[in-house]
Design a protein around this motif. Structure first.
Motif, PDB file in Angstrom:
ATOM      1  N   LEU A 332       0.837  -1.195   0.000  1.00  0.00           N
ATOM      2  CA  LEU A 332       0.000   0.000   0.000  1.00  0.00           C
ATOM      3  C   LEU A 332       0.872   1.244   0.000  1.00  0.00           C
ATOM      4  CD1 LEU A 332       0.546   0.487   3.162  1.00  0.00           C
ATOM      5  CD2 LEU A 332      -1.615  -0.658   3.534  1.00  0.00           C
ATOM      6  N   ARG A 344      -6.577   6.287   7.614  1.00  0.00           N
ATOM      7  CA  ARG A 344      -7.031   5.235   6.696  1.00  0.00           C
ATOM      8  C   ARG A 344      -6.554   3.848   7.125  1.00  0.00           C
ATOM      9  NH1 ARG A 344      -6.479   6.305   0.531  1.00  0.00           N
ATOM     10  NH2 ARG A 344      -8.316   4.939   0.616  1.00  0.00           N
ATOM     11  N   LEU A 348      -7.590   0.316   5.314  1.00  0.00           N
ATOM     12  CA  LEU A 348      -6.606  -0.290   4.423  1.00  0.00           C
ATOM     13  C   LEU A 348      -5.765  -1.389   5.063  1.00  0.00           C
ATOM     14  CD1 LEU A 348      -5.302   2.872   2.524  1.00  0.00           C
ATOM     15  CD2 LEU A 348      -7.112   1.272   1.870  1.00  0.00           C
TER      16      LEU A 348
END
Length: 362
Positions: A332, A344, A348
């Protein structure tokens, strides 16, 4: 006549007091600040304002501490979840900085998220090494701290290691029975670090080794100075940005919590520091499958359990190229700390990790 402080007054004082006149080491931080803002008076002004604001800010009370499930030496295994008949999930933080990054606050806690999702979640707290622990290397942190605590669990666990804790989790998975192992921003292929970073770390260790050997430990300030040196401009910019954050805002609270965590923590034992700097960074023994724990070479290809790796293409501390090559996982674009506590992180990292854990018995 002055009255004695009541328990309530004492509790309030503990709540509002800054944990230290940080950042640590403050003289080095001030030197970096002055150098990095030499051509920008406005940036210098904001950075100093952010520093003063950080030192004087009111800290909210930390989340309640979970129960201690097991101990081994100075280490503790803290339980967040409850028995559910499935594999316990043990989260293993780095030896560098405290474990609280995985339980930073009520709203930014991977451990509390995992417990709420139904996992029987545990967190390793490595504790503070004593003088007699100077010879406790990274391998001994596995055999003399981690494995005895894992042995107290009702069934083989799933291990989830963050940063250097991921390296230790992989070592444990190679010498003990575990249901699965996952790593988050874990270093393993040390030749995947940029040459400049490895040279910087080697120079840092060269300067600190003799003093650390006499002390029997590597002071936290030595490690922190290395992190700052990797990206000094960012170190100063974030304090300048903090100066302009709205008082009482979520962003301000998050900054305080992360910086207090980053500026805290016990030292490394001398043996662990020497092993980390000389054989991990210096010789890449993990990436070459030459790291030994209790006489066993740690070869990831020989692991017989499901494996999962989360790495980041924008991680400055552990670049994606340094992560272990495991059977499952993803890359990521969140920072080294952001992937754990950022805005996030739940979307994620926490949620996909939880799904993977459930799929593999956790």
């Amino acid at each position: 006549m002055k009255s004695s402080p009541t328990p309530a007054h004492s509790a309030l004082a503990q709540r509002v007091a800054a944990p230290q006149h940080g950042p640590r080491p403050l003289p080095l931080f001030l030197s970096i600040l002055w150098r990095e803002t030499e051509g920008s008076p406005e940036l210098r002004r904001l950075a100093f304002q952010g520093l003063r604001k950080y030192q004087n800010a009111v800290r909210p009370a930390p989340p309640p501490s979970p129960a201690v499930f097991a101990t081994a030496g100075s280490a503790k295994l803290l339980r967040y979840g409850t028995e559910n008949g499935r594999a316990p999930v043990v989260f293993i933080p780095s030896l560098i900085n405290p474990p609280q990054v995985l339980d930073l606050s009520e709203g930014r806690s991977m451990l509390r998220h995992m417990a709420a999702a139904g996992h029987d979640a545990y967190l390793v707290d490595w504790g503070h090494p004593s003088a007699k622990d100077a010879s406790l290397g990274l391998n001994h942190h596995v055999t003399q701290r981690l494995l005895p605590m894992l042995g107290s669990l009702p069934r083989p666990p799933i291990l989830v290691g963050y940063c250097l804790g991921g390296s230790l989790a992989l070592g444990a998975a190679a010498v003990a029975r575990v249901a699965a192992v996952a790593t988050l921003a874990a270093p393993w292929q040390f030749d995947g670090f940029p040459d400049d970073d490895r040279e910087l770390i080697a120079s840092l260790w060269h300067g600190a080794k003799a003093t650390s050997e006499r002390l029997g430990y590597v002071p936290m300030e030595v490690l922190q100075s290395g992190f700052w040196a990797m990206d000094p401009a960012r170190t100063i910019r974030k304090y300048a940005a903090f100066a302009e954050m709205e008082p009482g805002s979520q962003a301000e609270r998050a900054f305080l919590a992360v910086e207090d965590w980053a500026n805290g923590g016990p030292p490394l034992t001398f043996a662990a520091g020497r092993e980390l700097f000389e054989t991990f960074y210096g010789a890449n023994v993990t990436g070459r499958s030459e790291w030994r724990i209790d006489g066993t070479k740690i070869d990831l290809a020989a692991l017989r359990c499901p494996t999962f790796s989360v790495r980041s293409a924008t991680d400055r501390i552990v670049p994606a190229n340094a992560a272990p090559d495991l059977s499952d996982g993803f890359t990521l674009q969140l920072g080294h700390v952001g992937m754990i506590v950022g805005s996030r992180a739940a979307e994620l990292v926490w949620t996909p990790l939880s799904l993977w854990l459930s799929t593999h018995g956790g």
